[in-house]
Write a protein that holds these residues in place. Structure first.
Motif, mmCIF file in Angstrom:
data_model
loop_
_atom_site.group_PDB
_atom_site.id
_atom_site.type_symbol
_atom_site.label_atom_id
_atom_site.label_comp_id
_atom_site.label_asym_id
_atom_site.label_seq_id
_atom_site.Cartn_x
_atom_site.Cartn_y
_atom_site.Cartn_z
ATOM 1 N N GLY A 1 36.393 44.586 35.646
ATOM 2 C CA GLY A 1 36.651 43.091 36.361
ATOM 3 C C GLY A 1 35.453 42.116 36.264
ATOM 4 N N ASP A 2 35.386 41.050 35.826
ATOM 5 C CA ASP A 2 34.249 40.209 35.732
ATOM 6 C C ASP A 2 33.834 39.247 37.152
ATOM 7 O OD1 ASP A 2 34.053 40.595 32.949
ATOM 8 O OD2 ASP A 2 35.480 39.081 32.518
ATOM 9 N N SER A 3 34.659 39.632 38.209
ATOM 10 C CA SER A 3 34.283 38.870 39.388
ATOM 11 C C SER A 3 35.141 39.546 40.468
ATOM 12 C CB SER A 3 34.584 37.261 39.356
ATOM 13 O OG SER A 3 36.292 37.213 39.240
ATOM 14 N N PRO A 4 35.018 39.207 41.807
ATOM 15 C CA PRO A 4 35.621 39.736 42.806
ATOM 16 C C PRO A 4 36.959 39.341 42.622
ATOM 17 C CG PRO A 4 33.410 39.268 43.632
ATOM 18 C CD PRO A 4 33.540 38.932 42.204
ATOM 19 N N THR A 5 37.204 37.906 42.241
ATOM 20 C CA THR A 5 38.525 37.265 42.314
ATOM 21 C C THR A 5 39.477 38.282 41.361
ATOM 22 O OG1 THR A 5 37.943 35.257 42.742
ATOM 23 C CG2 THR A 5 39.876 35.387 41.643
ATOM 24 N N GLU A 6 38.786 38.797 40.446
ATOM 25 C CA GLU A 6 39.699 39.248 38.966
ATOM 26 C C GLU A 6 40.014 40.728 39.544
ATOM 27 O OE1 GLU A 6 38.689 40.656 34.545
ATOM 28 O OE2 GLU A 6 37.868 39.005 35.151
ATOM 29 N N VAL A 7 39.217 41.351 40.473
ATOM 30 C CA VAL A 7 39.239 42.783 40.891
ATOM 31 C C VAL A 7 40.321 42.775 41.721
ATOM 32 C CG1 VAL A 7 38.167 44.384 42.454
ATOM 33 C CG2 VAL A 7 37.069 43.592 40.657
ATOM 34 N N VAL A 8 40.356 41.792 42.643
ATOM 35 C CA VAL A 8 41.741 41.620 43.457
ATOM 36 C C VAL A 8 42.833 41.663 42.792
ATOM 37 C CG1 VAL A 8 42.731 40.268 45.492
ATOM 38 C CG2 VAL A 8 40.117 40.782 45.510
ATOM 39 N N VAL A 9 43.033 40.615 41.757
ATOM 40 C CA VAL A 9 44.290 40.152 41.199
ATOM 41 C C VAL A 9 44.640 41.437 40.420
ATOM 42 C CG1 VAL A 9 45.212 39.039 39.080
ATOM 43 C CG2 VAL A 9 43.884 37.728 40.775
ATOM 44 N N GLY A 10 43.668 42.355 39.664
ATOM 45 C CA GLY A 10 43.941 43.462 39.248
ATOM 46 C C GLY A 10 44.585 44.502 39.808
ATOM 47 N N ALA A 11 43.762 44.516 41.051
ATOM 48 C CA ALA A 11 44.312 45.428 42.150
ATOM 49 C C ALA A 11 45.920 45.480 42.455
ATOM 50 C CB ALA A 11 43.572 45.601 43.543
ATOM 51 N N ILE A 12 46.181 44.131 42.668
ATOM 52 C CA ILE A 12 47.663 43.942 43.069
ATOM 53 C C ILE A 12 48.563 44.009 41.685
ATOM 54 C CG2 ILE A 12 49.198 42.074 43.612
ATOM 55 C CD1 ILE A 12 46.882 40.787 45.201
ATOM 56 N N LEU A 13 47.916 43.624 40.436
ATOM 57 C CA LEU A 13 48.862 43.726 39.359
ATOM 58 C C LEU A 13 49.145 45.434 38.785
ATOM 59 C CD1 LEU A 13 47.850 40.852 36.948
ATOM 60 C CD2 LEU A 13 49.645 40.913 38.845
ATOM 61 N N THR A 14 48.066 46.084 39.259
ATOM 62 C CA THR A 14 48.121 47.341 38.616
ATOM 63 C C THR A 14 49.204 48.202 39.330
ATOM 64 O OG1 THR A 14 46.798 49.074 37.713
ATOM 65 C CG2 THR A 14 46.480 48.380 40.130
ATOM 66 N N GLN A 15 49.666 47.620 40.497
ATOM 67 C CA GLN A 15 50.526 48.789 41.093
ATOM 68 C C GLN A 15 51.811 49.005 40.149
ATOM 69 O OE1 GLN A 15 51.921 46.143 44.453
ATOM 70 N NE2 GLN A 15 49.813 46.230 45.209
ATOM 71 N N ASN A 16 52.175 50.433 40.113
ATOM 72 C CA ASN A 16 53.342 50.883 39.224
ATOM 73 C C ASN A 16 53.003 50.342 37.576
ATOM 74 O OD1 ASN A 16 54.660 51.895 41.380
ATOM 75 N ND2 ASN A 16 55.109 49.550 42.012
ATOM 76 N N THR A 17 51.849 50.360 37.255
ATOM 77 C CA THR A 17 51.854 50.154 35.622
ATOM 78 C C THR A 17 50.366 50.723 35.152
ATOM 79 O OG1 THR A 17 52.033 48.501 34.023
ATOM 80 C CG2 THR A 17 50.692 47.830 35.690
ATOM 81 N N ASN A 18 50.326 50.716 33.979
ATOM 82 C CA ASN A 18 48.949 51.093 33.394
ATOM 83 C C ASN A 18 47.788 50.001 33.312
ATOM 84 O OD1 ASN A 18 48.951 50.362 30.523
ATOM 85 N ND2 ASN A 18 50.584 51.803 30.424
ATOM 86 N N TRP A 19 46.574 50.134 33.246
ATOM 87 C CA TRP A 19 45.811 49.190 33.234
ATOM 88 C C TRP A 19 45.736 48.310 31.987
ATOM 89 C CZ3 TRP A 19 43.337 46.648 36.615
ATOM 90 C CH2 TRP A 19 42.263 45.769 36.164
ATOM 91 N N ARG A 20 46.013 49.132 30.999
ATOM 92 C CA ARG A 20 46.190 48.170 29.679
ATOM 93 C C ARG A 20 47.033 46.988 29.728
ATOM 94 N NH1 ARG A 20 45.985 53.498 27.706
ATOM 95 N NH2 ARG A 20 48.434 53.317 27.443
ATOM 96 N N ASN A 21 48.182 47.091 30.403
ATOM 97 C CA ASN A 21 49.071 46.283 30.596
ATOM 98 C C ASN A 21 48.601 45.125 31.674
ATOM 99 O OD1 ASN A 21 51.172 47.408 29.145
ATOM 100 N ND2 ASN A 21 52.115 48.576 30.705
ATOM 101 N N VAL A 22 47.744 45.490 32.681
ATOM 102 C CA VAL A 22 47.118 44.576 33.487
ATOM 103 C C VAL A 22 46.080 43.835 32.786
ATOM 104 C CG1 VAL A 22 45.535 44.384 35.544
ATOM 105 C CG2 VAL A 22 47.707 46.178 35.470
ATOM 106 N N GLU A 23 45.397 44.294 31.757
ATOM 107 C CA GLU A 23 44.388 43.571 30.811
ATOM 108 C C GLU A 23 45.058 42.351 30.175
ATOM 109 O OE1 GLU A 23 40.737 46.629 30.015
ATOM 110 O OE2 GLU A 23 42.555 46.622 28.773
ATOM 111 N N LYS A 24 46.181 42.642 29.582
ATOM 112 C CA LYS A 24 46.825 41.854 29.162
ATOM 113 C C LYS A 24 47.188 40.607 29.941
ATOM 114 C CE LYS A 24 48.918 44.970 25.832
ATOM 115 N NZ LYS A 24 50.231 45.795 25.294
#
Length: 221
Positions: free
Chosen positions: A28-51
């Motif tokens: 992630g490029d920033s703490p904000t992006e990290v937090v958003v990614g942590a919430i979005l990655t629930q029950n999915t893989n990271w490639r989908n979160v990146e999109k």
């Protein structure tokens, strides 16, 4: 017995780091992006979160003010690649509303709390469970709270370090008792566990060439 398990936990880290090197997590490029990614990655893989995150970046929405002002419906449409997008949009909006209400929309202010207080506060937010809370703590706020996920349980269960029905907090305590309380160390160790789980300790184990293929009684090496 506890000392022997702690030695194995420490040996695991040395062997994984020797085999794979530093992983440089979280992506992630920033703490904000990290937090958003942590919430979005629930029950999915990271490639989908990146999109989904790419969509948010393109719409210039990776700020707490922008995420506060966008409607839940619009947010859901943008994060659709992450799956369960209606649920995750509500969870993300809950976090954003909470952050503004209690910390003025600032992760820095949240980070001024000690680890225990910050973790307790995060767990009170609807949709934030232990794994997501610990991911936010260690990856966005640089606080030493070891992240436990399905990969962690799978790896240490197969090596006989936990019971067949793992408990999140027991597993977390196992790691936190065994290694120093250091956010960078916790960050690296969790990333290395994910790496070995994806490479070898899959649903169907492929132990050939695994860096953890050694006998636990030899943990002092």
């Amino acid at each position: 017995m506890a000392d022997a398990v702690a030695k194995v936990i420490r040996r695991f880290y040395r062997e994984l780091l020797r085999a794979y090197g530093s992983q440089g997590w979280w992506p992630g490029d920033s703490p904000t992006e990290v937090v958003v990614g942590a919430i979005l990655t629930q029950n999915t893989n990271w490639r989908n979160v990146e999109k989904a995150i790419a969509n948010l970046k393109a719409a210039r929405l990776l700020s707490w003010r922008a995420l506060r002002d966008i409607s839940t419906h619009q947010l859901a449409a943008l994060i659709k690649p992450a799956g369960y997008f209606n649920v995750k949009a509500k969870r993300l909006k809950c976090f954003v509303t909470w952050l503004w209400k209690h910390h003025g929309g600032s992760l820095t202010r949240l980070g001024r709390l000690d680890k225990a207080a910050a973790r307790k506060a995060l767990l009170e937010v609807n949709g934030i469970g232990p794994e997501t809370a610990d991911s936010i703590l260690v990856y966005a706020l640089c606080k030493p709270s070891f992240v436990v996920d399905a990969y962690t349980h799978r790896v240490i269960r197969r090596h006989g370090l936990i019971e067949d029905k793992p408990d999140y907090h027991k597993t977390q305590s196992l790691f936190e008792r065994s290694i120093p309380a250091n956010a960078q160390l916790y960050n690296e160790y969790h990333a290395l566990i994910v790496k070995v789980a994806k490479s070898h300790c899959k649903t169907r184990a492929n132990c050939e060439g695994c860096p953890l293929q050694w006998h636990p009684h030899d943990a002092s090496r």
